[in-house]
Design a protein around this motif. Structure first.
Motif, mmCIF file in Angstrom:
data_model
loop_
_atom_site.group_PDB
_atom_site.id
_atom_site.type_symbol
_atom_site.label_atom_id
_atom_site.label_comp_id
_atom_site.label_asym_id
_atom_site.label_seq_id
_atom_site.Cartn_x
_atom_site.Cartn_y
_atom_site.Cartn_z
ATOM 1 N N GLY A 184 9.016 7.660 36.142
ATOM 2 C CA GLY A 184 10.153 8.085 35.326
ATOM 3 C C GLY A 184 9.747 8.494 33.923
ATOM 4 N N MET A 185 8.758 7.829 33.355
ATOM 5 C CA MET A 185 8.280 8.203 32.029
ATOM 6 C C MET A 185 7.701 9.613 32.050
ATOM 7 S SD MET A 185 9.050 5.571 30.196
ATOM 8 C CE MET A 185 8.219 6.086 28.701
ATOM 9 N N ALA A 186 6.908 9.911 33.083
ATOM 10 C CA ALA A 186 6.317 11.251 33.201
ATOM 11 C C ALA A 186 7.402 12.302 33.379
ATOM 12 C CB ALA A 186 5.341 11.289 34.379
ATOM 13 N N ALA A 187 8.447 11.968 34.155
ATOM 14 C CA ALA A 187 9.553 12.915 34.361
ATOM 15 C C ALA A 187 10.282 13.192 33.050
ATOM 16 C CB ALA A 187 10.517 12.362 35.404
ATOM 17 N N LEU A 188 10.578 12.133 32.289
ATOM 18 C CA LEU A 188 11.309 12.305 31.030
ATOM 19 C C LEU A 188 10.492 13.132 30.036
ATOM 20 C CD1 LEU A 188 13.861 11.618 29.444
ATOM 21 C CD2 LEU A 188 12.778 9.481 28.721
ATOM 22 N N GLN A 211 13.668 4.702 34.493
ATOM 23 C CA GLN A 211 13.937 4.101 35.800
ATOM 24 C C GLN A 211 15.022 4.887 36.540
ATOM 25 O OE1 GLN A 211 15.446 0.057 35.806
ATOM 26 N NE2 GLN A 211 14.414 -0.395 37.737
ATOM 27 N N PHE A 212 16.035 5.307 35.814
ATOM 28 C CA PHE A 212 17.084 6.127 36.426
ATOM 29 C C PHE A 212 16.530 7.442 36.955
ATOM 30 C CE2 PHE A 212 19.916 9.766 35.327
ATOM 31 C CZ PHE A 212 20.725 9.702 36.455
ATOM 32 N N LEU A 213 15.703 8.117 36.173
ATOM 33 C CA LEU A 213 15.151 9.403 36.590
ATOM 34 C C LEU A 213 14.233 9.260 37.803
ATOM 35 C CD1 LEU A 213 14.325 11.023 33.129
ATOM 36 C CD2 LEU A 213 16.191 11.648 34.695
ATOM 37 N N ALA A 214 13.575 8.121 37.907
ATOM 38 C CA ALA A 214 12.660 7.901 39.016
ATOM 39 C C ALA A 214 13.388 7.563 40.312
ATOM 40 C CB ALA A 214 11.685 6.786 38.671
ATOM 41 N N LEU A 215 14.516 6.837 40.204
ATOM 42 C CA LEU A 215 15.132 6.278 41.405
ATOM 43 C C LEU A 215 16.562 6.736 41.663
ATOM 44 C CD1 LEU A 215 13.798 2.646 40.919
ATOM 45 C CD2 LEU A 215 12.916 4.380 42.495
ATOM 46 N N GLY A 216 17.252 7.229 40.642
ATOM 47 C CA GLY A 216 18.601 7.728 40.857
ATOM 48 C C GLY A 216 19.682 6.681 40.679
ATOM 49 N N PHE A 217 20.801 6.900 41.329
ATOM 50 C CA PHE A 217 22.010 6.111 41.122
ATOM 51 C C PHE A 217 21.789 4.629 41.438
ATOM 52 C CE2 PHE A 217 26.278 4.560 42.323
ATOM 53 C CZ PHE A 217 26.928 4.841 41.131
ATOM 54 N N ARG A 229 20.602 10.273 27.134
ATOM 55 C CA ARG A 229 21.595 10.787 28.084
ATOM 56 C C ARG A 229 21.933 12.255 27.800
ATOM 57 N NH1 ARG A 229 26.195 9.115 31.085
ATOM 58 N NH2 ARG A 229 27.311 11.040 31.593
ATOM 59 N N LYS A 230 22.205 12.599 26.560
ATOM 60 C CA LYS A 230 22.586 13.976 26.225
ATOM 61 C C LYS A 230 21.430 14.954 26.481
ATOM 62 C CE LYS A 230 25.292 17.202 24.459
ATOM 63 N NZ LYS A 230 24.383 18.342 24.319
ATOM 64 N N PRO A 231 20.199 14.647 26.074
ATOM 65 C CA PRO A 231 19.099 15.563 26.398
ATOM 66 C C PRO A 231 18.900 15.752 27.901
ATOM 67 C CG PRO A 231 18.432 14.075 24.638
ATOM 68 C CD PRO A 231 19.762 13.589 25.132
ATOM 69 N N VAL A 232 19.123 14.697 28.685
ATOM 70 C CA VAL A 232 18.993 14.831 30.143
ATOM 71 C C VAL A 232 20.119 15.706 30.685
ATOM 72 C CG1 VAL A 232 19.157 13.569 32.328
ATOM 73 C CG2 VAL A 232 17.679 12.717 30.505
ATOM 74 N N THR A 268 21.547 12.416 44.027
ATOM 75 C CA THR A 268 20.478 13.121 44.735
ATOM 76 C C THR A 268 19.220 12.274 44.822
ATOM 77 O OG1 THR A 268 21.365 15.250 44.006
ATOM 78 C CG2 THR A 268 19.082 15.238 44.735
ATOM 79 N N GLY A 269 19.057 11.331 43.903
ATOM 80 C CA GLY A 269 17.894 10.456 43.942
ATOM 81 C C GLY A 269 16.976 10.588 42.753
ATOM 82 N N GLY A 270 17.457 11.241 41.673
ATOM 83 C CA GLY A 270 16.645 11.366 40.476
ATOM 84 C C GLY A 270 15.860 12.661 40.405
ATOM 85 N N PHE A 271 15.020 12.765 39.390
ATOM 86 C CA PHE A 271 14.295 13.999 39.095
ATOM 87 C C PHE A 271 13.479 14.503 40.266
ATOM 88 C CE2 PHE A 271 10.224 15.907 37.937
ATOM 89 C CZ PHE A 271 10.632 17.021 37.220
ATOM 90 N N TYR A 272 12.745 13.625 40.923
ATOM 91 C CA TYR A 272 11.790 14.067 41.938
ATOM 92 C C TYR A 272 12.471 14.549 43.218
ATOM 93 C CZ TYR A 272 8.265 12.142 38.852
ATOM 94 O OH TYR A 272 7.466 11.895 37.747
#
Length: 344
Positions: A184-188, A211-217, A229-232, A268-272
């Motif tokens: 998630g850190m790499a994604a952000l 953690q949210f970006l890596a795994l989703g809801f 949140r706003k930048p995402v 959808t499950g996050g960034f990846y």
């Protein structure tokens, strides 16, 4: 003289047949991109049986890559589904993939597509697909190289620049020094084009968003109070890989498209997972054309509507917090899911 006339007539007849077949194929592709499975798939299946190479490859790729199967497709009996997507002319009960048929006839691209789905290291196939213009098909070989390849292999991929932009954080978190929630850190960092000195796991808000970006809801911190949140939201509404989500949310939830976008990113499950919505066959459907199509938008919504929790027992959107994230997105998802419920 007569032989020449006959030869010319045969050539003209064959040429006219090829033009007609290509026009029929183009129309079937347009129907599929519009979201019409019932008509488009049956037309593609007929062309495949008649020997149309591109129809065969596209059908085979759709069968394995469709991330939002339509109610029509899910409602088919197994025999009808196989007859729609495969070569059933042989003696095998389950049919034969059109990719295998084309590969056996010397179609090199079909052979590369077949190899690209196998779980072993194969940089040669990766580079060949990239060179052939089928860049989205390198997604899986890149992931396998990142997971199981050596540091030298990962560095070779990065240096070659023959990787999809959304794959860079995947390679980065597996290659760099381990850190908390590294994926998630790499994604952000990738999404916001920021370095480790700014995006640090030592900060609780950053770690929560990672953690949210890596795994989703259901994971991490995607609250409105999180400073990321706003930048995402802005990334979801502007990046090409998230175009179907952005277009859907702007059309259906115009008052708060950013909140809708984050909600669909979550389901959808996050960034990846968001970045895996790809054209099945770029020779026929360029990636940008696919991402801008009604097909990509409805596939995005269906993925969110059908997403289940890890034990695969409950729909993710039924869990507490979905409506608070975006009531508009929640309504969209529940409405789409009701279409599938009526099939039972």
């Amino acid at each position: 003289m007569i032989r020449g006339i006959i030869a010319a007539f045969v050539t003209l007849w064959l040429s006219a047949g090829a033009v007609f077949a290509q026009a029929a194929f183009d129309e079937a592709v347009a129907l599929w991109l519009s979201g019409d499975d019932a008509e488009s798939l049956s037309r593609l299946a007929q062309l495949a049986r008649e020997g149309h190479s591109d129809a065969r490859i596209l059908l085979a790729r759709i069968e394995t890559m469709d991330r939002g199967p339509s109610p029509y497709r899910m409602g088919l009996e197994p025999d009808a589904r196989r007859a729609l997507f495969r070569d059933m002319s042989g003696k095998t009960l389950f049919g034969r993939s059109w990719l295998a048929v084309e590969a056996s006839q010397g179609n090199r691209l079909a052979e590369m597509f077949l190899r690209s789905r196998k779980p072993f290291l194969q940089l040669q196939t990766h580079f060949a697909l990239w060179q052939a213009g089928e860049r989205q098909a390198t997604d899986y070989p890149t992931r396998i190289a990142a997971l199981y390849g050596s540091r030298e292999m990962r560095e070779k991929l990065v240096a070659s620049e023959t990787i999809l932009p959304e794959m860079r954080p995947y390679l980065a978190f597996l290659a760099d020094t381990p850190e908390p929630q590294a994926d998630g850190m790499a994604a952000l960092r990738h999404m916001l084009a920021l370095g480790p000195e700014v995006v640090s796991p030592e900060d609780p808000e950053t770690l929560g968003m990672a953690q949210f970006l890596a795994l989703g809801f259901g994971f991490g911190d995607m609250s409105a109070g999180n400073r990321w949140r706003k930048p995402v939201e802005d990334w979801v509404l502007s990046d090409l890989s998230a175009r179907p989500i952005a277009d859907l949310c702007r059309a259906e939830c115009p008052k708060r498209p950013g909140a809708c976008g984050v909600a669909l990113l979550a389901l959808t499950g996050g960034f990846y997972e968001v970045s895996r919505l790809d054209s099945p066959y770029e020779k026929v459907i360029p990636q940008e054309q696919f991402l801008n199509s009604p097909r990509a938008r409805v596939m995005t919504l269906r993925r969110a509507a059908l997403a289940r929790d890890e034990p695969n027992q409950k729909y993710l959107s039924d869990r507490p917090g979905m409506s608070r994230l975006s009531s508009c997105a929640a309504v969209l998802v529940l409405r789409e899911r009701a279409v599938y419920a009526r099939m039972r």
